[in-house]
Motif scaffolding. Sequence first.
Motif, short mmCIF file in Angstrom:
data_model
loop_
_atom_site.label_atom_id
_atom_site.label_comp_id
_atom_site.label_asym_id
_atom_site.label_seq_id
_atom_site.Cartn_x
_atom_site.Cartn_y
_atom_site.Cartn_z
N GLY A 137 4.98 7.20 1.59
CA GLY A 137 5.81 6.07 1.24
C GLY A 137 4.99 4.84 0.94
N MET A 138 5.65 3.70 1.01
CA MET A 138 5.01 2.42 0.73
C MET A 138 5.21 1.49 1.91
SD MET A 138 5.75 -0.33 -2.31
CE MET A 138 4.84 0.56 -3.56
N GLN A 172 6.93 -3.25 16.55
CA GLN A 172 6.85 -2.83 15.15
C GLN A 172 5.56 -3.35 14.56
OE1 GLN A 172 10.21 -3.74 12.67
NE2 GLN A 172 9.12 -3.23 10.81
N VAL A 173 4.84 -2.48 13.87
CA VAL A 173 3.57 -2.89 13.26
C VAL A 173 3.65 -2.87 11.74
CG1 VAL A 173 2.10 -2.32 15.23
CG2 VAL A 173 2.66 -0.55 13.59
N VAL A 174 4.32 -1.87 11.19
CA VAL A 174 4.54 -1.82 9.75
C VAL A 174 5.94 -1.29 9.47
CG1 VAL A 174 2.11 -1.46 9.14
CG2 VAL A 174 3.58 0.50 9.47
N ASN A 175 6.44 -1.60 8.30
CA ASN A 175 7.70 -1.05 7.83
C ASN A 175 7.36 -0.13 6.67
OD1 ASN A 175 10.34 -0.52 7.19
ND2 ASN A 175 10.78 -2.56 6.40
N LEU A 176 7.43 1.17 6.92
CA LEU A 176 7.09 2.18 5.92
C LEU A 176 8.37 2.68 5.27
CD1 LEU A 176 4.85 3.91 4.62
CD2 LEU A 176 5.19 5.56 6.49
N VAL A 177 8.42 2.62 3.95
CA VAL A 177 9.62 3.01 3.21
C VAL A 177 9.31 4.25 2.37
CG1 VAL A 177 11.30 2.26 1.49
CG2 VAL A 177 10.35 0.61 3.10
N ALA A 178 10.14 5.27 2.51
CA ALA A 178 9.99 6.48 1.70
C ALA A 178 10.42 6.17 0.28
CB ALA A 178 10.83 7.61 2.28
N SER A 187 0.84 -1.20 0.00
CA SER A 187 0.00 0.00 0.00
C SER A 187 0.87 1.24 0.00
CB SER A 187 -0.88 0.06 1.24
OG SER A 187 -1.78 -1.02 1.30
N THR A 188 0.44 2.25 -0.75
CA THR A 188 1.12 3.54 -0.68
C THR A 188 0.31 4.42 0.26
OG1 THR A 188 -0.06 4.31 -2.65
CG2 THR A 188 2.14 3.42 -2.98
N VAL A 189 0.99 5.22 1.05
CA VAL A 189 0.34 6.10 2.01
C VAL A 189 0.89 7.51 1.86
CG1 VAL A 189 -0.12 4.27 3.68
CG2 VAL A 189 1.98 5.55 3.85
N GLU A 190 0.07 8.45 2.19
CA GLU A 190 0.47 9.86 2.19
C GLU A 190 0.81 10.28 3.61
OE1 GLU A 190 0.84 11.69 -0.57
OE2 GLU A 190 0.26 9.89 -1.70
N ALA A 191 1.68 11.24 3.75
CA ALA A 191 2.01 11.77 5.07
C ALA A 191 0.73 12.26 5.73
CB ALA A 191 3.02 12.91 4.95
#
Length: 169
Positions: free
Chosen positions: A111-112, A129-135, A14-18
């Motif tokens: 990020g994703m 840790q719940v998710v690993n968000l990558v810029a 999933s992609t997420v916005e700030a």
Amino acid sequence: MADTLEHLGVDEGSTVEAGQEILRLDAAIAELEVASARARVDEAVARYEDAVRRKAEYQSLSKRNAVASTSLDSAVADEQAARAAVSRQRAELKRFEELLSRHRLIAPFSGMVASKSVEAGQWVKVDSQVVNLVALDRVRVRAALSQRYYRLIDSNTVARVVFDALPGE
């Protein structure tokens, strides 16, 4: 401390916005703690107002020598203690409100989601840790390259990188 994961709004890839909500924990207990803290603030304020009233009454009586000076001193001390109790209860309320606000995880940057380690309904502990968000605005790629191409590469060399997971991008 642990809470139940109520809503998970992302999946791997999933992609997420700030500023986007990533997940929300069950906040029922935290909301009750905030309500209880608010009630304790109200109680402390009422006790403080009563202490102020009693101190003023003793001061008035003291001017007419109708009360012992130790009684006035006690009333002054009671007012100070009540004021401190109000400050303590307000600080405790802020603490519980802060804990309540932490029942939502908001993406700090766009990020994703590279991976997730929780599912809805699962217990989540503090600091887990719940998710690993990558810029994705800047990505470092390591690639093997035959030595015969080294002389062709400099700081201005443009490379095209294609990922199987992101077709057409």
